[in-house]
Design a protein around this motif. Sequence first.
Motif, PDB file in Angstrom:
ATOM      1  N   ALA B  75      48.418  32.238  11.025  1.00  0.00           N
ATOM      2  CA  ALA B  75      48.755  33.295  10.064  1.00  0.00           C
ATOM      3  C   ALA B  75      48.369  34.663  10.620  1.00  0.00           C
ATOM      4  CB  ALA B  75      48.048  33.046   8.728  1.00  0.00           C
ATOM      5  N   SER B  76      47.149  34.777  11.171  1.00  0.00           N
ATOM      6  CA  SER B  76      46.731  36.060  11.730  1.00  0.00           C
ATOM      7  C   SER B  76      47.598  36.434  12.930  1.00  0.00           C
ATOM      8  CB  SER B  76      45.257  36.007  12.139  1.00  0.00           C
ATOM      9  OG  SER B  76      44.448  35.923  10.981  1.00  0.00           O
ATOM     10  N   THR B  78      50.635  35.685  13.289  1.00  0.00           N
ATOM     11  CA  THR B  78      51.897  36.146  12.704  1.00  0.00           C
ATOM     12  C   THR B  78      51.814  37.639  12.378  1.00  0.00           C
ATOM     13  OG1 THR B  78      52.363  33.976  11.754  1.00  0.00           O
ATOM     14  CG2 THR B  78      53.467  35.854  10.736  1.00  0.00           C
ATOM     15  N   GLY B  79      50.714  38.038  11.735  1.00  0.00           N
ATOM     16  CA  GLY B  79      50.537  39.449  11.391  1.00  0.00           C
ATOM     17  C   GLY B  79      50.491  40.324  12.637  1.00  0.00           C
ATOM     18  N   ILE B  80      49.792  39.833  13.658  1.00  0.00           N
ATOM     19  CA  ILE B  80      49.670  40.604  14.906  1.00  0.00           C
ATOM     20  C   ILE B  80      51.043  40.736  15.579  1.00  0.00           C
ATOM     21  CG2 ILE B  80      48.689  40.580  17.234  1.00  0.00           C
ATOM     22  CD1 ILE B  80      46.241  39.076  15.979  1.00  0.00           C
ATOM     23  N   ARG B  82      54.075  40.417  14.343  1.00  0.00           N
ATOM     24  CA  ARG B  82      55.065  41.216  13.614  1.00  0.00           C
ATOM     25  C   ARG B  82      54.790  42.710  13.752  1.00  0.00           C
ATOM     26  NH1 ARG B  82      58.341  38.753   9.496  1.00  0.00           N
ATOM     27  NH2 ARG B  82      58.258  36.507   9.832  1.00  0.00           N
ATOM     28  N   MET B  83      53.482  43.052  13.872  1.00  0.00           N
ATOM     29  CA  MET B  83      53.156  44.476  14.056  1.00  0.00           C
ATOM     30  C   MET B  83      53.370  44.908  15.491  1.00  0.00           C
ATOM     31  SD  MET B  83      52.690  46.100  11.455  1.00  0.00           S
ATOM     32  CE  MET B  83      52.557  47.667  12.294  1.00  0.00           C
ATOM     33  N   ARG B  84      53.123  44.010  16.430  1.00  0.00           N
ATOM     34  CA  ARG B  84      53.242  44.347  17.851  1.00  0.00           C
ATOM     35  C   ARG B  84      54.138  43.340  18.560  1.00  0.00           C
ATOM     36  NH1 ARG B  84      49.796  48.118  20.163  1.00  0.00           N
ATOM     37  NH2 ARG B  84      51.400  47.978  21.774  1.00  0.00           N
ATOM     38  N   LEU B  87      53.913  42.672  22.434  1.00  0.00           N
ATOM     39  CA  LEU B  87      52.792  42.016  23.102  1.00  0.00           C
ATOM     40  C   LEU B  87      52.951  40.497  23.098  1.00  0.00           C
ATOM     41  CD1 LEU B  87      49.799  44.050  21.595  1.00  0.00           C
ATOM     42  CD2 LEU B  87      51.070  44.500  23.704  1.00  0.00           C
ATOM     43  N   GLY B 104      48.267  23.620   7.350  1.00  0.00           N
ATOM     44  CA  GLY B 104      49.227  24.389   6.558  1.00  0.00           C
ATOM     45  C   GLY B 104      49.715  25.612   7.317  1.00  0.00           C
ATOM     46  N   GLU B 105      48.785  26.393   7.854  1.00  0.00           N
ATOM     47  CA  GLU B 105      49.159  27.613   8.579  1.00  0.00           C
ATOM     48  C   GLU B 105      49.979  27.271   9.817  1.00  0.00           C
ATOM     49  OE1 GLU B 105      46.282  27.149   7.132  1.00  0.00           O
ATOM     50  OE2 GLU B 105      46.124  28.878   5.813  1.00  0.00           O
ATOM     51  N   ASN B 108      53.506  26.032   8.763  1.00  0.00           N
ATOM     52  CA  ASN B 108      54.307  27.100   8.161  1.00  0.00           C
ATOM     53  C   ASN B 108      54.739  28.140   9.199  1.00  0.00           C
ATOM     54  OD1 ASN B 108      54.784  26.874   5.175  1.00  0.00           O
ATOM     55  ND2 ASN B 108      52.612  26.399   5.248  1.00  0.00           N
ATOM     56  N   ALA B 109      53.894  28.414  10.169  1.00  0.00           N
ATOM     57  CA  ALA B 109      54.287  29.351  11.236  1.00  0.00           C
ATOM     58  C   ALA B 109      55.401  28.722  12.072  1.00  0.00           C
ATOM     59  CB  ALA B 109      53.085  29.709  12.099  1.00  0.00           C
ATOM     60  N   ARG B 112      58.639  28.852  10.098  1.00  0.00           N
ATOM     61  CA  ARG B 112      59.306  30.165  10.142  1.00  0.00           C
ATOM     62  C   ARG B 112      59.795  30.507  11.536  1.00  0.00           C
ATOM     63  NH1 ARG B 112      54.610  31.612   7.244  1.00  0.00           N
ATOM     64  NH2 ARG B 112      53.800  32.440   9.194  1.00  0.00           N
ATOM     65  N   GLU B 114      57.956  31.562  14.001  1.00  0.00           N
ATOM     66  CA  GLU B 114      57.319  32.803  14.439  1.00  0.00           C
ATOM     67  C   GLU B 114      57.298  32.849  15.955  1.00  0.00           C
ATOM     68  OE1 GLU B 114      56.301  35.349  12.713  1.00  0.00           O
ATOM     69  OE2 GLU B 114      56.428  34.498  10.695  1.00  0.00           O
TER      70      GLU B 114
END
Lengths: 361, 259
Positions: B75-76, B78-80, B82-84, B87, B104-105, B108-109, B112, B114
């Motif tokens: 999940a983290s 994913t956030g990184i 999507r922002m960058r 990289l 779960g994470e 789910n990643a 998607r 990711e």
Amino acid sequence: MQMAKKIMMKGNVAAAEAAIRGGAEFFAGYPITPSTETLETLSFRMPEEGRVFIQAENEIASINMVLGAAACGARAFTTSSGPGMALKQEGFSYAARMELPYVVMNVQRWGVGLGMLDSGQVDYLRDTRAGGNGDYRHIVYAPDSVQELVDDLYEAFDVSQKYRMGVLILSEGYLGQMMEAVELPPFKEIRRPDWGLDGTGEVGLKQLCPTYNMALAHELLPVRQERINRVCREMQRWESVETEDADYVLVAFGLPARVCVDAVRRLREEGCKVGLIRPKLVFPFPYDAFHRVNPNVRGFISVETNDLGQMVQDVALAAKRELPQRNVPVYCYTHSAGVPRVQDVVRYYRSVLDGAVKEVY
Amino acid sequence: MKVIREKPAVIQRPHNFCAGCSHGVFYRLIQECVEELGYSKRQIIAMGVGCNCNLTLSKIDTVDKFQCAHGRAAASATGIKRMRPDLLVMTYQGDGDCGVIGLGETLNAAYRNEKITVFTVNNLNFGMTGGQMSWTTLEGQKTATSVRGRDCAATGYPIHLPEIIAGQFRPAYAARCAVYDPKTVAQAKKYIRRALEAQINGEGYAIVELLGICPTNWGMSPVQAIEHLQKKALQEYPLGEFAGGEQAELAFLRQEAEK
């Protein structure tokens, strides 16, 4: 300067737009009533503005996505309500460990567990304290109108990055669901901080666990305390209504505070010297407001829409700290779900005068 | 004497894993690939919680790492990512982090798709907490929480993450490798490189599971542990590519040839 036009907006929708204008670059969330309209609005508004929106698999994943984005220096945002906020607590604690800024909005619903879809202020204690493990706090805004909700969210990202702390917008079901005329602020220029993971391994979070170092636990205690003390000095905000001569001062935040304004007006017409303190932020709690009330005040009455009374604890501490020579009684009107009517507050006030209800502290 | 092989430039200090542990070799292979692909200064690793934390604690390198909550690395990451998106974003987790608390994470990643690369070390138990049963623990295997040997009828059967992801979702790449001899090390490096290329080429999610040894918690010498891995663990966890990779390339080439 031309004044922006006022438009009718639902609280949750206005909150989404205010976050975008305040510079939110990243949102991850999960649908939950009564907060969902914010997620829905952001699902198309964020891509329109070239920003990131993710519908996550749950609230745990969404807060951890937010932390990942925040670690890269992004202005990250998430929203939820009762049970979903409970799931996010782990992430809040991890964010505190790394001093990551982010904004979270809790559109409170009344009840425990699954809760009910009615409005309420049941998460006060959890959200003004540390809901996850360890010592940390959020800066907690408690708006009482859609306009204030907009203003708070617009400011929240700057405040969060300034203190490198999570900011929590303590909304409530009816505030999210109701429509009011609002003036939307202009788009802010997005500024990136001078820290953040950029892949080079050279900049980093700079303050990654700087103060949570076992070897320096005692040495750095003042550093950790000063962060919070600074917030307490700089972020106390409140609105006072006729407290200078009040015999009794109501204390309420959010929607119940609007009812209390009317209750003060009605009681004043009847000659009762009643005032109101409305905290605009509930962490830090506005202790200074209590310093400026009538020194001969006979009681404080906390008005809350929960069952057990939560803010009343802070009201009692404020009374003790600001009026140390006097043991001013502190009462609590717990309305439970919804929003009290003016007559409910008036009736409770009378029962305080009659001695029918006892002080809590 | 001529130096024919150098460690990746980002690695500056020795690791502090137990003797014989597979983490050190696996992580070095990852950094060798990252360097060869030219991403040494353009990478972020989302770290799991468990023995892999030692990579951060021992400060072995200068790589940007993000310490995630237990199980939340995908999940983290994913956030990184999507922002960058520019990289190279990886997770580095154990089997407990990736396939038990973080199942779960992880799924789910993958669901998607990711564009992240997940590296997970499967050593058949929870290493850091002292060798408790994991979802990857073999049937009959003795651990601190399965003292009479794992009873799969009561606790579930060994989980096969790369196979699950390859079978149910549409990842760009899924594989399992090991690092117990030169042949498997070479194969592991090939898999790691393909998993990173899948991200760089924008193909999507990739996962590489390393079947590793844990001599300390298995109560064996490193040599005994490798023998145990070859005799027992490989029966349950076959090495190979389950999505993308050589077979997919061959199938694609065959298809092209037929046109």
